[in-house]
Write an enzyme that holds these catalytic residues in place. Structure first.
Site, PDB file in Angstrom:
ATOM      1  N   ASP A  45     -66.674  -8.963  22.693  1.00 25.93           N
ATOM      2  CA  ASP A  45     -66.607  -8.909  24.128  1.00 25.93           C
ATOM      3  C   ASP A  45     -65.678  -7.999  24.512  1.00 25.93           C
ATOM      4  OD1 ASP A  45     -67.034 -10.837  26.820  1.00 25.93           O
ATOM      5  OD2 ASP A  45     -64.850 -10.140  26.842  1.00 25.93           O
ATOM      6  N   TYR A  50     -60.739  -2.616  29.983  1.00 27.80           N
ATOM      7  CA  TYR A  50     -59.913  -2.655  29.196  1.00 27.80           C
ATOM      8  C   TYR A  50     -59.379  -1.138  28.497  1.00 27.80           C
ATOM      9  CZ  TYR A  50     -61.757  -7.624  29.006  1.00 27.80           C
ATOM     10  OH  TYR A  50     -62.113  -8.625  29.609  1.00 27.80           O
ATOM     11  N   LYS A  75     -68.646  -5.110  30.734  1.00 27.22           N
ATOM     12  CA  LYS A  75     -68.510  -5.503  32.016  1.00 27.22           C
ATOM     13  C   LYS A  75     -68.446  -4.420  33.053  1.00 27.22           C
ATOM     14  CE  LYS A  75     -66.146  -9.373  30.224  1.00 27.22           C
ATOM     15  NZ  LYS A  75     -65.220  -9.041  29.227  1.00 27.22           N
ATOM     16  N   HIS A 108     -67.838  -7.973  36.460  1.00 27.71           N
ATOM     17  CA  HIS A 108     -66.777  -8.256  35.967  1.00 27.71           C
ATOM     18  C   HIS A 108     -65.835  -9.468  36.965  1.00 27.71           C
ATOM     19  CE1 HIS A 108     -63.106  -7.055  33.221  1.00 27.71           C
ATOM     20  NE2 HIS A 108     -63.127  -8.448  33.232  1.00 27.71           N
TER      21      HIS A 108
HETATM   22  P1  NDP Z   1     -56.538 -15.560  24.132  1.00 33.85           P
HETATM   23  O1  NDP Z   1     -56.656 -16.681  25.116  1.00 33.85           O
HETATM   24  O2  NDP Z   1     -57.761 -15.365  23.044  1.00 33.85           O
HETATM   25  O3  NDP Z   1     -55.082 -15.448  23.485  1.00 33.85           O
HETATM   26  C1  NDP Z   1     -54.975 -14.351  22.712  1.00 33.85           C
HETATM   27  C2  NDP Z   1     -53.158 -14.240  22.385  1.00 33.85           C
HETATM   28  O4  NDP Z   1     -53.126 -15.528  21.405  1.00 33.85           O
HETATM   29  C3  NDP Z   1     -52.845 -12.992  21.694  1.00 33.85           C
HETATM   30  O5  NDP Z   1     -51.342 -12.934  22.179  1.00 33.85           O
HETATM   31  C4  NDP Z   1     -52.920 -13.224  20.338  1.00 33.85           C
HETATM   32  O6  NDP Z   1     -51.779 -12.647  19.686  1.00 33.85           O
HETATM   33  C5  NDP Z   1     -52.875 -14.752  20.159  1.00 33.85           C
HETATM   34  N1  NDP Z   1     -53.473 -15.554  19.330  1.00 33.85           N
HETATM   35  C6  NDP Z   1     -54.704 -15.348  19.151  1.00 33.85           C
HETATM   36  N2  NDP Z   1     -54.929 -16.417  17.939  1.00 33.85           N
HETATM   37  C7  NDP Z   1     -53.963 -16.686  17.606  1.00 33.85           C
HETATM   38  C8  NDP Z   1     -53.649 -17.704  16.676  1.00 33.85           C
HETATM   39  N3  NDP Z   1     -54.559 -18.368  15.918  1.00 33.85           N
HETATM   40  N4  NDP Z   1     -52.670 -18.216  16.409  1.00 33.85           N
HETATM   41  C9  NDP Z   1     -51.431 -17.863  17.253  1.00 33.85           C
HETATM   42  N5  NDP Z   1     -51.585 -17.005  18.367  1.00 33.85           N
HETATM   43  C10 NDP Z   1     -52.830 -16.481  18.405  1.00 33.85           C
HETATM   44  O7  NDP Z   1     -56.476 -14.150  24.991  1.00 33.85           O
HETATM   45  P2  NDP Z   1     -57.091 -13.371  26.359  1.00 33.85           P
HETATM   46  O8  NDP Z   1     -56.501 -13.742  27.378  1.00 33.85           O
HETATM   47  O9  NDP Z   1     -57.259 -12.060  25.649  1.00 33.85           O
HETATM   48  O10 NDP Z   1     -58.424 -13.956  26.446  1.00 33.85           O
HETATM   49  C11 NDP Z   1     -59.644 -13.782  25.410  1.00 33.85           C
HETATM   50  C12 NDP Z   1     -60.678 -12.764  25.776  1.00 33.85           C
HETATM   51  O11 NDP Z   1     -61.434 -13.169  27.044  1.00 33.85           O
HETATM   52  C13 NDP Z   1     -60.103 -11.323  26.124  1.00 33.85           C
HETATM   53  O12 NDP Z   1     -59.623 -10.702  25.200  1.00 33.85           O
HETATM   54  C14 NDP Z   1     -61.584 -10.686  26.880  1.00 33.85           C
HETATM   55  O13 NDP Z   1     -62.323 -10.345  25.768  1.00 33.85           O
HETATM   56  C15 NDP Z   1     -62.033 -12.064  27.662  1.00 33.85           C
HETATM   57  N6  NDP Z   1     -61.177 -11.963  28.974  1.00 33.85           N
HETATM   58  C16 NDP Z   1     -62.022 -11.956  30.036  1.00 33.85           C
HETATM   59  C17 NDP Z   1     -61.667 -12.078  31.630  1.00 33.85           C
HETATM   60  C18 NDP Z   1     -62.592 -11.711  32.542  1.00 33.85           C
HETATM   61  O14 NDP Z   1     -62.166 -11.533  33.682  1.00 33.85           O
HETATM   62  N7  NDP Z   1     -63.915 -11.738  32.120  1.00 33.85           N
HETATM   63  C19 NDP Z   1     -60.037 -12.140  31.659  1.00 33.85           C
HETATM   64  C20 NDP Z   1     -59.431 -12.154  30.459  1.00 33.85           C
HETATM   65  C21 NDP Z   1     -60.011 -12.447  29.254  1.00 33.85           C
HETATM   66  P3  NDP Z   1     -52.206 -11.351  18.522  1.00 33.85           P
HETATM   67  O15 NDP Z   1     -53.454 -10.523  19.445  1.00 33.85           O
HETATM   68  O16 NDP Z   1     -51.072 -10.561  18.869  1.00 33.85           O
HETATM   69  O17 NDP Z   1     -52.432 -11.889  17.270  1.00 33.85           O
END
Ligand code: NDP
Length: 280
Positions: A45, A50, A75, A108
């Protein structure tokens, strides 16, 4: 065993997607995407806003995977709403990703009454461009993101194609039941953005207690909880061990009691981004 979600047009989506928001452009994004594909993710995704589509594309190319095995979503950003601008934005996204087609293209965020008097027309114009891309075979499915029921109703009224997906914020403490139920009743697959609340879920005591019962992590419980609600989670990570962990969610099932415990959690950990109030 990983299952797939099926869209109204019979296209299948791998049930855990790999998020890329806030993944820095360059080597970090290339390595994260490549690592995800090597780990077994088949669903990526991304989004023009981004700023990392070129690196995401490079990660895909370097993984060496057959394109047809992947499901790639992008998006159209808010500044590109409208018919011609959306078509141009799609061309740029495709070129940046280095792909011949997309599997899913989303609006988006909806234009809303908060900023636009003619918000319905703006969304309808953007949607006509999405329909054209779909009819031309340049994208296998089209949908929206951050649309609440009233935005969806306005869009669907008079549209030739119905949105097949709505990608919304969904995690413990913010499950948007009304919107999820509306989508499901219309055959729209719901995808969960920020399934870990961008990390804000991870130290919650209730979730830690549930996770300990299954010898799983809080992240895995959040992902599993979304799946058991038939909502498709999109966890993001740049850390190989976490990338692996977030896909390792098919060997346990949350009990109905634990599902209910999580469902009943008070609001917490939300982004605070209300589509009817945002200023971008
Ligand atoms: P998540 O809710 O997936 O959380 C990601 C965070 O959690 C990062 O800091 C990551 O750290 C940490 N993390 C991930 N896995 C673990 C784990 N197993 N244990 C501990 N920490 C963990 O993040 P997002 O807010 O990025 O949402 C996910 C996706 O949704 C986005 O990347 C995007 O693709 C989509 N999105 C879409 C939006 C929209 O408007 N359509 C808005 C927001 C997000 P690290 O990376 O340092 O490992």
């Amino acid at each position: 065993m990983e299952k797939q979600f099926e869209l109204e047009n019979s296209v299948h989506i791998p049930s855990v997607g790999f998020g890329t928001w806030q993944t820095p452009d360059g080597a970090t994004a290339v390595d994260a995407v490549r690592c995800a594909i090597e780990t077994g993710y088949r669903h990526i995704d991304t989004a023009a806003v981004y700023g990392n589509e070129k690196s995401v594309g490079e990660g895909i190319a370097r993984s060496g995977i057959d394109r047809r095995e992947l499901f790639v979503t992008s998006k159209v950003w808010n500044t590109e709403r409208g018919y011609d601008t959306t078509l141009r934005a799609f061309d740029k996204t495709l070129a940046d990703l280095g792909l011949e087609y997309l599997d899913l293209y989303l609006i988006h965020w909806p234009a809303t009454a908060h900023r636009f008097e003619d918000w319905q027309r703006i969304n309808a114009d953007t949607w006509r461009a999405m329909e054209k891309l779909y009819h031309d075979g340049r994208v296998r499915a089209i949908g929206v993101s951050n649309f609440l029921p009233h935005h969806l109703e306005a869009l669907m009224d008079g549209a030739e194609e119905q949105p097949s997906v709505n990608q919304i914020e969904f995690h413990p403490g913010f499950m948007q039941t009304e919107c999820v139920n509306f989508c499901k009743s219309r055959g729209i697959v719901v995808e969960a953005w920020s399934p870990l609340g961008t990390g804000r879920m991870l130290n919650n005591e209730t979730l830690k207690t549930v996770a300990a019962r299954y010898r799983k992590s809080v992240a895995q419980v959040c992902i599993r909880w979304a799946l058991q609600h038939e909502v498709l989670p999109l966890p993001k990570s740049v850390t190989p061990s976490r990338i692996r962990e977030n896909l390792d969610v098919f060997d346990f099932e949350l009990s109905s009691v634990d599902m209910l415990t999580i469902d009943r959690m008070e609001y917490f950990g939300g982004s605070g981004l209300n589509p009817d109030k945002i200023d971008f």
